[in-house]
Design a protein around this motif. Structure first.
Motif, PDB file in Angstrom:
ATOM      1  N   PRO A  41      19.502  62.702  40.185  1.00 12.51           N
ATOM      2  CA  PRO A  41      20.312  63.769  39.158  1.00 12.51           C
ATOM      3  C   PRO A  41      21.447  64.249  39.851  1.00 12.51           C
ATOM      4  CG  PRO A  41      18.509  64.963  39.966  1.00 12.51           C
ATOM      5  CD  PRO A  41      18.169  63.394  40.450  1.00 12.51           C
ATOM      6  N   SER A  42      21.763  63.850  41.102  1.00 14.32           N
ATOM      7  CA  SER A  42      22.996  64.483  41.871  1.00 14.32           C
ATOM      8  C   SER A  42      24.467  64.121  41.222  1.00 14.32           C
ATOM      9  CB  SER A  42      22.804  64.026  43.350  1.00 14.32           C
ATOM     10  OG  SER A  42      23.240  62.480  43.237  1.00 14.32           O
ATOM     11  N   GLY A  43      24.327  63.199  40.267  1.00 16.41           N
ATOM     12  CA  GLY A  43      25.680  62.590  40.034  1.00 16.41           C
ATOM     13  C   GLY A  43      26.385  61.655  40.659  1.00 16.41           C
ATOM     14  N   LYS A  44      25.762  61.276  41.909  1.00 13.70           N
ATOM     15  CA  LYS A  44      26.671  60.308  42.762  1.00 13.70           C
ATOM     16  C   LYS A  44      26.614  59.123  42.119  1.00 13.70           C
ATOM     17  CE  LYS A  44      25.893  63.358  46.859  1.00 13.70           C
ATOM     18  NZ  LYS A  44      25.431  63.438  48.078  1.00 13.70           N
ATOM     19  N   GLY A  45      27.740  58.279  42.699  1.00  9.37           N
ATOM     20  CA  GLY A  45      27.375  56.760  42.116  1.00  9.37           C
ATOM     21  C   GLY A  45      28.171  56.516  40.738  1.00  9.37           C
ATOM     22  N   TRP A  46      28.434  57.640  40.024  1.00  7.22           N
ATOM     23  CA  TRP A  46      28.966  57.227  38.406  1.00  7.22           C
ATOM     24  C   TRP A  46      30.212  56.893  38.861  1.00  7.22           C
ATOM     25  CZ3 TRP A  46      26.091  55.785  34.635  1.00  7.22           C
ATOM     26  CH2 TRP A  46      24.757  56.417  34.715  1.00  7.22           C
ATOM     27  N   VAL A  47      30.632  55.894  38.010  1.00 13.65           N
ATOM     28  CA  VAL A  47      32.337  55.330  38.019  1.00 13.65           C
ATOM     29  C   VAL A  47      32.619  55.367  36.580  1.00 13.65           C
ATOM     30  CG1 VAL A  47      34.058  53.777  38.564  1.00 13.65           C
ATOM     31  CG2 VAL A  47      32.003  54.266  40.331  1.00 13.65           C
ATOM     32  N   TYR A  48      33.809  56.291  36.224  1.00 10.81           N
ATOM     33  CA  TYR A  48      34.138  56.383  34.829  1.00 10.81           C
ATOM     34  C   TYR A  48      34.805  55.019  34.707  1.00 10.81           C
ATOM     35  CZ  TYR A  48      36.544  57.944  30.627  1.00 10.81           C
ATOM     36  OH  TYR A  48      36.877  58.170  29.328  1.00 10.81           O
ATOM     37  N   GLY A  49      34.851  54.424  33.377  1.00  7.67           N
ATOM     38  CA  GLY A  49      35.444  53.153  33.015  1.00  7.67           C
ATOM     39  C   GLY A  49      35.242  52.997  31.510  1.00  7.67           C
ATOM     40  N   VAL A  50      35.935  51.811  31.292  1.00 10.83           N
ATOM     41  CA  VAL A  50      36.203  51.358  29.875  1.00 10.83           C
ATOM     42  C   VAL A  50      35.429  49.773  29.825  1.00 10.83           C
ATOM     43  CG1 VAL A  50      38.042  50.758  28.085  1.00 10.83           C
ATOM     44  CG2 VAL A  50      38.564  52.553  29.435  1.00 10.83           C
ATOM     45  N   ALA A  51      34.644  49.749  28.839  1.00 10.10           N
ATOM     46  CA  ALA A  51      33.958  48.329  28.552  1.00 10.10           C
ATOM     47  C   ALA A  51      34.817  47.765  27.444  1.00 10.10           C
ATOM     48  CB  ALA A  51      32.536  48.423  28.539  1.00 10.10           C
ATOM     49  N   ARG A  52      34.636  46.381  27.402  1.00  7.97           N
ATOM     50  CA  ARG A  52      35.358  45.550  26.442  1.00  7.97           C
ATOM     51  C   ARG A  52      34.618  44.424  26.162  1.00  7.97           C
ATOM     52  NH1 ARG A  52      40.886  43.482  27.629  1.00  7.97           N
ATOM     53  NH2 ARG A  52      39.710  42.016  28.728  1.00  7.97           N
ATOM     54  N   TYR A  53      34.197  44.378  24.800  1.00  8.50           N
ATOM     55  CA  TYR A  53      33.304  42.986  24.130  1.00  8.50           C
ATOM     56  C   TYR A  53      34.199  41.968  24.275  1.00  8.50           C
ATOM     57  CZ  TYR A  53      29.989  46.613  22.500  1.00  8.50           C
ATOM     58  OH  TYR A  53      29.098  47.733  22.367  1.00  8.50           O
ATOM     59  N   SER A  54      33.688  40.757  24.702  1.00  7.61           N
ATOM     60  CA  SER A  54      34.296  39.583  24.854  1.00  7.61           C
ATOM     61  C   SER A  54      33.524  38.502  24.756  1.00  7.61           C
ATOM     62  CB  SER A  54      35.259  39.596  26.166  1.00  7.61           C
ATOM     63  OG  SER A  54      36.018  38.246  26.325  1.00  7.61           O
ATOM     64  N   GLY A  55      33.360  38.077  23.517  1.00  8.70           N
ATOM     65  CA  GLY A  55      32.510  37.170  23.187  1.00  8.70           C
ATOM     66  C   GLY A  55      31.011  37.454  23.565  1.00  8.70           C
ATOM     67  N   ASP A  56      30.256  36.647  24.826  1.00  8.82           N
ATOM     68  CA  ASP A  56      28.930  36.804  25.021  1.00  8.82           C
ATOM     69  C   ASP A  56      28.685  37.596  26.198  1.00  8.82           C
ATOM     70  OD1 ASP A  56      27.671  35.621  22.658  1.00  8.82           O
ATOM     71  OD2 ASP A  56      27.672  33.673  23.678  1.00  8.82           O
ATOM     72  N   GLU A  57      30.109  38.432  26.638  1.00  7.27           N
ATOM     73  CA  GLU A  57      30.120  39.128  27.810  1.00  7.27           C
ATOM     74  C   GLU A  57      30.820  40.433  27.593  1.00  7.27           C
ATOM     75  OE1 GLU A  57      31.577  36.419  30.480  1.00  7.27           O
ATOM     76  OE2 GLU A  57      33.778  36.891  30.062  1.00  7.27           O
ATOM     77  N   ILE A  58      30.617  41.394  28.358  1.00  4.89           N
ATOM     78  CA  ILE A  58      31.092  42.851  28.368  1.00  4.89           C
ATOM     79  C   ILE A  58      31.836  42.691  29.707  1.00  4.89           C
ATOM     80  CG2 ILE A  58      30.984  45.092  28.690  1.00  4.89           C
ATOM     81  CD1 ILE A  58      28.511  45.032  26.694  1.00  4.89           C
ATOM     82  N   ALA A  59      33.122  43.120  29.665  1.00  7.41           N
ATOM     83  CA  ALA A  59      33.908  43.124  30.732  1.00  7.41           C
ATOM     84  C   ALA A  59      34.153  44.719  30.879  1.00  7.41           C
ATOM     85  CB  ALA A  59      35.414  42.631  30.443  1.00  7.41           C
ATOM     86  N   TRP A  60      33.893  45.069  32.192  1.00 10.88           N
ATOM     87  CA  TRP A  60      33.835  46.534  32.567  1.00 10.88           C
ATOM     88  C   TRP A  60      35.012  46.875  33.368  1.00 10.88           C
ATOM     89  CZ3 TRP A  60      33.288  49.676  36.968  1.00 10.88           C
ATOM     90  CH2 TRP A  60      33.229  51.099  36.698  1.00 10.88           C
ATOM     91  N   PHE A  61      36.065  47.826  33.152  1.00 10.75           N
ATOM     92  CA  PHE A  61      37.067  48.051  33.907  1.00 10.75           C
ATOM     93  C   PHE A  61      36.962  49.403  34.344  1.00 10.75           C
ATOM     94  CE2 PHE A  61      38.511  45.059  30.826  1.00 10.75           C
ATOM     95  CZ  PHE A  61      39.222  44.145  31.478  1.00 10.75           C
ATOM     96  N   ARG A  62      37.390  49.679  35.705  1.00 14.82           N
ATOM     97  CA  ARG A  62      37.315  51.140  36.095  1.00 14.82           C
ATOM     98  C   ARG A  62      38.696  51.743  35.541  1.00 14.82           C
ATOM     99  NH1 ARG A  62      35.318  51.709  41.991  1.00 14.82           N
ATOM    100  NH2 ARG A  62      36.585  53.583  41.900  1.00 14.82           N
ATOM    101  N   VAL A  63      38.565  52.891  35.160  1.00 16.79           N
ATOM    102  CA  VAL A  63      39.736  53.727  34.662  1.00 16.79           C
ATOM    103  C   VAL A  63      40.624  53.971  35.562  1.00 16.79           C
ATOM    104  CG1 VAL A  63      40.183  55.831  33.446  1.00 16.79           C
ATOM    105  CG2 VAL A  63      38.278  54.726  32.477  1.00 16.79           C
ATOM    106  N   PHE A  64      40.219  54.433  36.823  1.00 15.03           N
ATOM    107  CA  PHE A  64      41.237  54.809  37.784  1.00 15.03           C
ATOM    108  C   PHE A  64      41.563  53.692  38.598  1.00 15.03           C
ATOM    109  CE2 PHE A  64      38.883  58.751  36.335  1.00 15.03           C
ATOM    110  CZ  PHE A  64      40.271  59.517  35.763  1.00 15.03           C
ATOM    111  N   SER A  65      42.111  52.705  38.308  1.00 13.00           N
ATOM    112  CA  SER A  65      42.575  51.537  39.088  1.00 13.00           C
ATOM    113  C   SER A  65      43.562  50.949  38.307  1.00 13.00           C
ATOM    114  CB  SER A  65      41.244  50.461  38.945  1.00 13.00           C
ATOM    115  OG  SER A  65      41.490  49.442  39.395  1.00 13.00           O
ATOM    116  N   TYR A  66      44.526  50.233  39.325  1.00 19.03           N
ATOM    117  CA  TYR A  66      45.587  49.299  38.695  1.00 19.03           C
ATOM    118  C   TYR A  66      45.139  47.857  38.629  1.00 19.03           C
ATOM    119  CZ  TYR A  66      48.486  53.397  39.889  1.00 19.03           C
ATOM    120  OH  TYR A  66      49.057  54.553  39.905  1.00 19.03           O
TER     121      TYR A  66
END
Length: 148
Positions: free
Chosen positions: A50-75
């Motif tokens: 429950p320390s909250g460590k390790g969580w990375v905020y992102g945006v996930a996008r459905y793409s056919g039979d997979e989910i692409a997960w992008f970090r929000v704070f990245s280029y």
């Protein structure tokens, strides 16, 4: 004095350009639709942390039979993780506890998953979780789906 103003102007210009590129990347990710805010914690142990460590905020996008997960704070233009529908095994759902409540968005629900033998947790809104589980269950005929 002129040199100081020039350097400050260049720094401000670089910051503005960086923010514009950052916003443009997010817009391009969401352009094709099927996106949702989703925090990810990869390679989680069996014990709850429950320390909250390790969580990375992102945006996930459905793409056919997979989910692409992008970090929000990245280029980076490419997703950080790709989760294939056939490899996702749904585990227990839980609410954030302890410092996790501060590390995640306010209405998040945590869904445990097993992907290729690696345990991970996804934190998303209740509506996004409903859509995620419906997407998993909507697998083509003959494809194995592990939804508990």
């Amino acid at each position: 004095m002129f040199l100081v103003l020039l350097v400050c102007g260049l720094v401000v210009a670089l910051l503005v350009v960086g923010l514009v590129v950052f916003a443009l990347r997010r817009r391009l990710i969401q352009r094709s639709g099927g996106t949702f805010d989703c925090s990810l914690r990869w390679d989680v142990t069996e014990e709850r942390d429950p320390s909250g460590k390790g969580w990375v905020y992102g945006v996930a996008r459905y793409s056919g039979d997979e989910i692409a997960w992008f970090r929000v704070f990245s280029y980076a233009p490419r997703p950080k993780r790709i989760l294939e529908r056939s490899a996702i095994e749904v585990l227990a759902r839980r609410s954030p506890e302890g410092e996790e409540e501060l590390a995640l968005l306010s209405d998040s629900v945590i869904q445990g998953c097993l992907v290729g033998g690696i345990r991970l947790e996804l934190a998303m809104s209740e509506d996004a979780l409903t859509g995620f589980l419906a997407w998993l269950e909507a697998a083509p005929p003959g494809q194995r789906v592990n939804v508990a």
